[in-house]
Motif scaffolding. Structure first.
Motif, PDB file in Angstrom:
ATOM      1  N   GLU A 197       0.833  -1.202   0.000  1.00  0.00           N
ATOM      2  CA  GLU A 197       0.000   0.000   0.000  1.00  0.00           C
ATOM      3  C   GLU A 197       0.872   1.258   0.000  1.00  0.00           C
ATOM      4  N   LYS A 198       1.938   1.261   0.822  1.00  0.00           N
ATOM      5  CA  LYS A 198       2.858   2.409   0.843  1.00  0.00           C
ATOM      6  C   LYS A 198       3.567   2.550  -0.492  1.00  0.00           C
ATOM      7  N   THR A 199       3.950   1.396  -1.076  1.00  0.00           N
ATOM      8  CA  THR A 199       4.643   1.421  -2.364  1.00  0.00           C
ATOM      9  C   THR A 199       3.766   2.052  -3.433  1.00  0.00           C
ATOM     10  N   LEU A 200       2.491   1.670  -3.460  1.00  0.00           N
ATOM     11  CA  LEU A 200       1.588   2.206  -4.474  1.00  0.00           C
ATOM     12  C   LEU A 200       1.279   3.679  -4.226  1.00  0.00           C
ATOM     13  N   GLU A 201       1.268   4.084  -2.964  1.00  0.00           N
ATOM     14  CA  GLU A 201       1.049   5.506  -2.669  1.00  0.00           C
ATOM     15  C   GLU A 201       2.160   6.359  -3.256  1.00  0.00           C
ATOM     16  N   GLY A 202       3.404   5.846  -3.213  1.00  0.00           N
ATOM     17  CA  GLY A 202       4.533   6.606  -3.721  1.00  0.00           C
ATOM     18  C   GLY A 202       4.959   6.204  -5.113  1.00  0.00           C
ATOM     19  N   TYR A 203       4.106   5.448  -5.807  1.00  0.00           N
ATOM     20  CA  TYR A 203       4.463   4.944  -7.141  1.00  0.00           C
ATOM     21  C   TYR A 203       4.697   6.095  -8.116  1.00  0.00           C
ATOM     22  N   ILE A 204       5.826   6.033  -8.824  1.00  0.00           N
ATOM     23  CA  ILE A 204       6.160   7.068  -9.802  1.00  0.00           C
ATOM     24  C   ILE A 204       5.662   6.643 -11.177  1.00  0.00           C
ATOM     25  N   GLU A 205       4.717   7.380 -11.704  1.00  0.00           N
ATOM     26  CA  GLU A 205       4.161   7.101 -13.030  1.00  0.00           C
ATOM     27  C   GLU A 205       5.074   7.707 -14.077  1.00  0.00           C
ATOM     28  N   THR A 206       5.929   6.858 -14.695  1.00  0.00           N
ATOM     29  CA  THR A 206       6.860   7.371 -15.703  1.00  0.00           C
ATOM     30  C   THR A 206       6.331   7.218 -17.122  1.00  0.00           C
ATOM     31  N   LYS A 207       5.085   6.788 -17.257  1.00  0.00           N
ATOM     32  CA  LYS A 207       4.425   6.610 -18.554  1.00  0.00           C
ATOM     33  C   LYS A 207       5.006   5.430 -19.335  1.00  0.00           C
ATOM     34  N   CYS A 208       4.291   5.056 -20.375  1.00  0.00           N
ATOM     35  CA  CYS A 208       4.679   3.924 -21.218  1.00  0.00           C
ATOM     36  C   CYS A 208       4.753   4.384 -22.670  1.00  0.00           C
TER      37      CYS A 208
ATOM     38  N   LEU B  34      -0.327  -8.526 -23.876  1.00  0.00           N
ATOM     39  CA  LEU B  34       0.364  -7.255 -23.668  1.00  0.00           C
ATOM     40  C   LEU B  34       1.729  -7.559 -23.054  1.00  0.00           C
ATOM     41  N   LEU B  35       2.782  -7.278 -23.798  1.00  0.00           N
ATOM     42  CA  LEU B  35       4.146  -7.480 -23.318  1.00  0.00           C
ATOM     43  C   LEU B  35       4.634  -6.168 -22.700  1.00  0.00           C
ATOM     44  N   LEU B  36       4.889  -6.191 -21.395  1.00  0.00           N
ATOM     45  CA  LEU B  36       5.316  -5.008 -20.655  1.00  0.00           C
ATOM     46  C   LEU B  36       6.805  -5.145 -20.336  1.00  0.00           C
ATOM     47  N   GLN B  37       7.616  -4.254 -20.918  1.00  0.00           N
ATOM     48  CA  GLN B  37       9.060  -4.334 -20.741  1.00  0.00           C
ATOM     49  C   GLN B  37       9.597  -3.079 -20.048  1.00  0.00           C
ATOM     50  N   GLY B  38      10.770  -3.229 -19.469  1.00  0.00           N
ATOM     51  CA  GLY B  38      11.424  -2.103 -18.800  1.00  0.00           C
ATOM     52  C   GLY B  38      12.691  -2.571 -18.120  1.00  0.00           C
ATOM     53  N   ARG B  39      13.518  -1.626 -17.744  1.00  0.00           N
ATOM     54  CA  ARG B  39      14.729  -1.956 -16.996  1.00  0.00           C
ATOM     55  C   ARG B  39      14.367  -2.601 -15.665  1.00  0.00           C
ATOM     56  N   ALA B  40      15.326  -3.342 -15.095  1.00  0.00           N
ATOM     57  CA  ALA B  40      15.146  -3.810 -13.723  1.00  0.00           C
ATOM     58  C   ALA B  40      15.030  -2.587 -12.822  1.00  0.00           C
ATOM     59  N   GLY B  41      13.962  -2.531 -12.018  1.00  0.00           N
ATOM     60  CA  GLY B  41      13.731  -1.379 -11.164  1.00  0.00           C
ATOM     61  C   GLY B  41      12.834  -0.328 -11.772  1.00  0.00           C
ATOM     62  N   ALA B  42      12.390  -0.554 -13.028  1.00  0.00           N
ATOM     63  CA  ALA B  42      11.533   0.441 -13.692  1.00  0.00           C
ATOM     64  C   ALA B  42      10.130   0.479 -13.103  1.00  0.00           C
ATOM     65  N   GLY B  43       9.741  -0.584 -12.384  1.00  0.00           N
ATOM     66  CA  GLY B  43       8.415  -0.616 -11.765  1.00  0.00           C
ATOM     67  C   GLY B  43       7.435  -1.537 -12.451  1.00  0.00           C
ATOM     68  N   LYS B  44       7.932  -2.558 -13.159  1.00  0.00           N
ATOM     69  CA  LYS B  44       7.026  -3.483 -13.867  1.00  0.00           C
ATOM     70  C   LYS B  44       6.144  -4.245 -12.880  1.00  0.00           C
TER      71      LYS B  44
ATOM     72  N   VAL C 207       0.540  -6.705 -28.224  1.00  0.00           N
ATOM     73  CA  VAL C 207       0.849  -5.295 -27.996  1.00  0.00           C
ATOM     74  C   VAL C 207       2.118  -5.254 -27.150  1.00  0.00           C
ATOM     75  N   THR C 208       3.107  -4.460 -27.576  1.00  0.00           N
ATOM     76  CA  THR C 208       4.356  -4.343 -26.821  1.00  0.00           C
ATOM     77  C   THR C 208       4.532  -2.907 -26.357  1.00  0.00           C
ATOM     78  N   VAL C 209       4.762  -2.733 -25.062  1.00  0.00           N
ATOM     79  CA  VAL C 209       5.021  -1.404 -24.514  1.00  0.00           C
ATOM     80  C   VAL C 209       6.227  -1.467 -23.583  1.00  0.00           C
ATOM     81  N   TRP C 210       6.891  -0.338 -23.456  1.00  0.00           N
ATOM     82  CA  TRP C 210       8.026  -0.195 -22.550  1.00  0.00           C
ATOM     83  C   TRP C 210       7.701   0.859 -21.504  1.00  0.00           C
ATOM     84  N   ILE C 211       8.157   0.625 -20.278  1.00  0.00           N
ATOM     85  CA  ILE C 211       8.069   1.667 -19.253  1.00  0.00           C
ATOM     86  C   ILE C 211       9.219   2.643 -19.486  1.00  0.00           C
TER      87      ILE C 211
END
Length: 787
Positions: free
Chosen positions: A205-216, A247-257, A376-380
């Protein structure tokens, strides 16, 4: 009991129903617009079906979701043919008569179908002969003599999909299936109300409260920067597009996948209502199937699986695909598991480059080869510290949780005064790591301007901070257990560090992100763990040593035994400790000049482990000797034939290039580095004569005056394409002639040009358009051109 008629009601008492003319469905069904199939009679394009009963009455049921228009169609049939009807409805309860609460709020009254059915009758059958029967537990259908038609509550079918489980001869749902449906509804409610236990993350819950939306974004941000869209918009488009299944969701390790997947699941659980798509979140390394996942949560569907999923739609969010022991097409596996359901969509999350390194989407992501249209392929997008509003919001949240020793402005000023952090901090997770150690690191930089700040050094400071906190919060009894292993106030950091490196090495050897005790090749019986107990883990010092490392420990309790699942808090920590383990092995004095390569470099390629490569690159930058040792491994491949030596050489070359170490002028004759990643490397006047560079990624490398006589370039990628210059404005269309000899281009400069494809020279410039030319095309025989 039967409902008694009151003033204003449009319902009859069951005893007062007057039976209309009987209908023989077997003889006259077709005349009434019903078709027979497998002993039941169906309306066209309507989910209701009729079954003749031995009493001459007709039982109506449905095996699909029922909409209002379908109810109207059934009522129209009743009115048109002067039939009387009795409806079996009631309050939703289990087989013991226990009432089940509404899903949307557990405090509401039990689900009562009586009112909903009454409203339908009031609206659609004001003058018909209708009665209904209310029950609070399962019973045989009540079939009064005066009723031509018996309907088993459509609301029951519509809301919960029990219709296809009902026995048409008795009108009852088998008790086990009824119980499973109720258990499943309770499970969905628990997902919404207790996310921490579902995700095994007490801080979710705390993690989601501070979640940084960096867009896709729909393009790989490592290759090109494009404007992104919000993650909720990505999910909404995917769910609404019936043609898209994966839906393939990709991103760096730590990107928030993982956090984004949990955010989506929690949002859908909170908004969920009966009939909606059912979201399920699975951590792939921990679960082999959805049936296994549900069974662990108390819903055992092994026997009734097909009938359970038949009328339901699902959304599977499959997390940590890149952390599985083996590369398996999990999309195909889960699609096969759900092939009998009404519809199933899959979100699968993994790190950048992982899919490409495993053979591409054809083999790992698509339900079947050739089905790219369903994907569908998206990147964070990476985190950009120049986005002040986003970063400031996270810092405000971080400080509000009293997680740091500074105020908001101190953190913001320190980030601005250390310019290299803008290149280091590219993910939300690493921003959190950096903030936790920033006061200490900033002070060191102020004292020593030459102090290097790297990802690796920031992680070291973070680990020291972590182990200090874990050691200091232990009570005396536990510290005494750890003292039997050799730990004390002076060396606990070294012990925790060594233990973490051993865990990372064991995970690498087993090729999985989870270790299990008992098991995992006996690692926990070795020093420094020395664990031997089968159940009473808390009595052993080794257990508390593991718990003090930056790990998650999940207790798996069976009837007569207990096991532990152990993983690092984050995948980047695994990469950090594995690189440290490899570094300590390579830098031993007896390894000078080569020697047996470490397991971490010789078992498999690290090309898809970008975080691990970056950790090694930092070590190369801070220790020139490490660079020389890795270069020795590359050169050792010249005369080697063993697979392990060649893998180690390729990995070593990959690390050196990632560290931006130039190979200019070096003698690399006859080296064997197949499948190495030399992307963006500098190879000016490098001698690669006779070298094996097969399947190497050399994209965007600088190969000026490189010597390559006799080298093996099979499968090597350069990704350098010839450039043709000539137009004065943007090129809007290009096309090859059918024989491939000519290239035509159309431009915003009002011209069409024809080029020799071999020499890349312009042979004709066609004028005549008064505005920009949008398209150009050759005729099938190549003799004419249209623009």
């Amino acid at each position: 009991m039967a409902h008694k008629r009151k003033r204003g009601d449009r319902l009859a008492h069951a005893d007062n129903l007057k039976r209309g003319p009987d209908i023989d469905l077997r003889r006259d069904g077709q005349k009434y617009g019903l078709r027979e199939e497998n002993g039941r009679f169906e309306f066209r394009d309507c989910p209701f079906f009729a079954v003749p009963l031995p009493t001459g009455q007709i039982l109506w049921e449905s095996d699909q979701k029922v909409k209002d228009k379908h109810v109207q169609e059934l009522f129209h049939f009743v009115r048109e043919h002067h039939q009387s009807m009795h409806i079996n409805t009631g309050i939703h309860g289990d087989e013991q008569g226990n009432l089940v609460s509404r899903f949307d709020d557990p405090r509401d009254d039990p689900i009562n179908f009586t009112y909903e059915d009454y409203i339908s009758i009031k609206d659609h059958l004001p003058d018909a002969q209708v009665s209904f029967h209310t029950v609070a537990k399962q019973a045989a259908p009540f079939a009064p003599d005066g009723a031509n038609m018996i309907v088993n509550a459509w609301c029951f079918s519509s809301r919960y999909g029990f219709a296809d489980k009902m026995d048409p001869t008795t009108g009852m749902v088998p008790q086990r299936m009824h119980k499973l449906e109720c258990e499943f509804l309770k499970l969905l409610r628990s997902f919404r109300c207790n996310a921490a236990s579902v995700f095994h993350d007490k801080d979710i819950e705390k993690t989601l409260e501070g979640y940084i939306e960096t867009k896709c974004t729909g393009t790989d941000p490592e290759q090109a920067r494009t404007e992104g869209i919000s993650s909720d918009e990505v999910l909404d488009k995917f769910l609404k597009d019936a043609s898209k299944k994966v839906l393939l969701l990709q991103g760096r390790a730590g990107a928030g996948k993982s956090t984004l997947g949990k955010k989506w699941a929690l949002k859908l659980w909170k908004d969920w209502k009966e009939g909606d798509r059912i979201p399920l979140f699975l951590h792939l390394p921990s679960h082999t199937s959805v049936k296994d996942y549900l069974k662990k949560h108390g819903v055992d569907l092994d026997v009734q699986w097909a009938s359970f999923i038949k009328d339901k739609c699902f959304l599977l969010i499959l997390d940590s695909f890149d952390e599985m022991e083996k590369k398996v097409n999990m999309v195909k596996k889960y699609s096969n598991e759900f092939w009998e359901c009404k519809d199933c969509k899959i979100v699968i999350a993994c790190r950048n480059d992982y899919i490409q390194s495993g053979g591409g989407s054809e083999t790992l992501i698509l339900p079947e080869p050739g089905q790219k249209r369903v994907l569908v392929t998206v990147w964070i997008c990476p985190l950009d510290l120049s986005n002040k509003a986003l970063v400031d919001r996270y810092i405000d949240h971080y400080v509000s949780l009293k997680m740091g020793s500074w105020d908001k402005e101190s953190y913001k000023q320190a980030l601005n005064r250390i310019p290299e952090l803008s290149e280091i901090i590219r993910t939300p997770y690493f921003l959190k790591v950096t903030l936790s150690v920033l006061p200490e690191v900033f002070c060191r930089r102020e004292e020593d301007p030459n102090f290097k700040i790297t990802r690796h050094n920031l992680y070291k400071a973070y680990i020291d901070q972590w182990t200090d906190r874990e050691w200091n919060k232990l009570d005396e009894n536990i510290q005494e257990k750890l003292e039997t292993l050799g730990l004390d106030d002076n060396n606990y950091r070294a012990y925790y560090f060594r233990a973490s490196k051993m865990l990372a090495k064991a995970m690498y050897i087993e090729n999985q992100s989870l270790l299990t005790y008992p098991g995992s090749n006996g690692i926990f019986a070795e020093e420094p763990f020395c664990m031997t107990a089968k159940n009473r883990f808390a009595e052993e010092g080794g257990y508390w040593l593991i718990k003090g490392c930056p790990t998650n420990i999940c207790h798996i309790r069976e009837e007569t035994s207990e096991a532990l699942n152990i993983s690092f808090l984050h995948d980047t920590l695994y990469s950090f400790f594995l690189s440290e383990e490899i570094y300590s092995h390579v830098m031993k004095p007896d390894r000078a000049g080569g020697g047996r390569p470490p397991d971490g470099l010789c078992l498999r390629s690290i090309n898809h482990r970008l975080e691990e490569i970056r950790e090694h690159a930092d070590l190369v930058l801070q220790d020139p000797q490490y660079k020389e040792r890795l270069l020795d491994y590359v050169k050792a491949s010249r005369t080697a034939t063993e697979k392990e030596i060649l893998i180690c050489a390729a990995n070593s070359a990959t690390i050196l290039v990632a560290a931006r170490e130039p190979f200019s002028g070096l003698d690399m004759r006859d080296v064997k580095i197949p499948k190495a990643c030399l992307r963006n490397g500098i190879f000016h006047k490098t001698d690669f004569s006779g070298a094996d560079l097969s399947n190497v990624d050399g994209s965007h490398g600088f190969f000026s005056e490189t010597l390559c006589e006799g080298a093996n370039f099979e499968g090597m990628e350069f990704r350098e394409y010839p450039v043709i210059r000539g137009h004065n404005k943007e090129v809007r269309s290009v096309t090859f002639s059918p024989d491939g000899l000519w290239l035509a281009s159309a431009s915003g400069d009002t011209t069409v040009r024809i080029w020799d494809a071999n020499t890349r020279t312009c042979v004709h410039k066609l004028r005549g358009h008064t505005g920009g030319v949008n398209s150009v095309c050759f005729s099938p025989d190549g003799r004419q051109l249209a623009s």
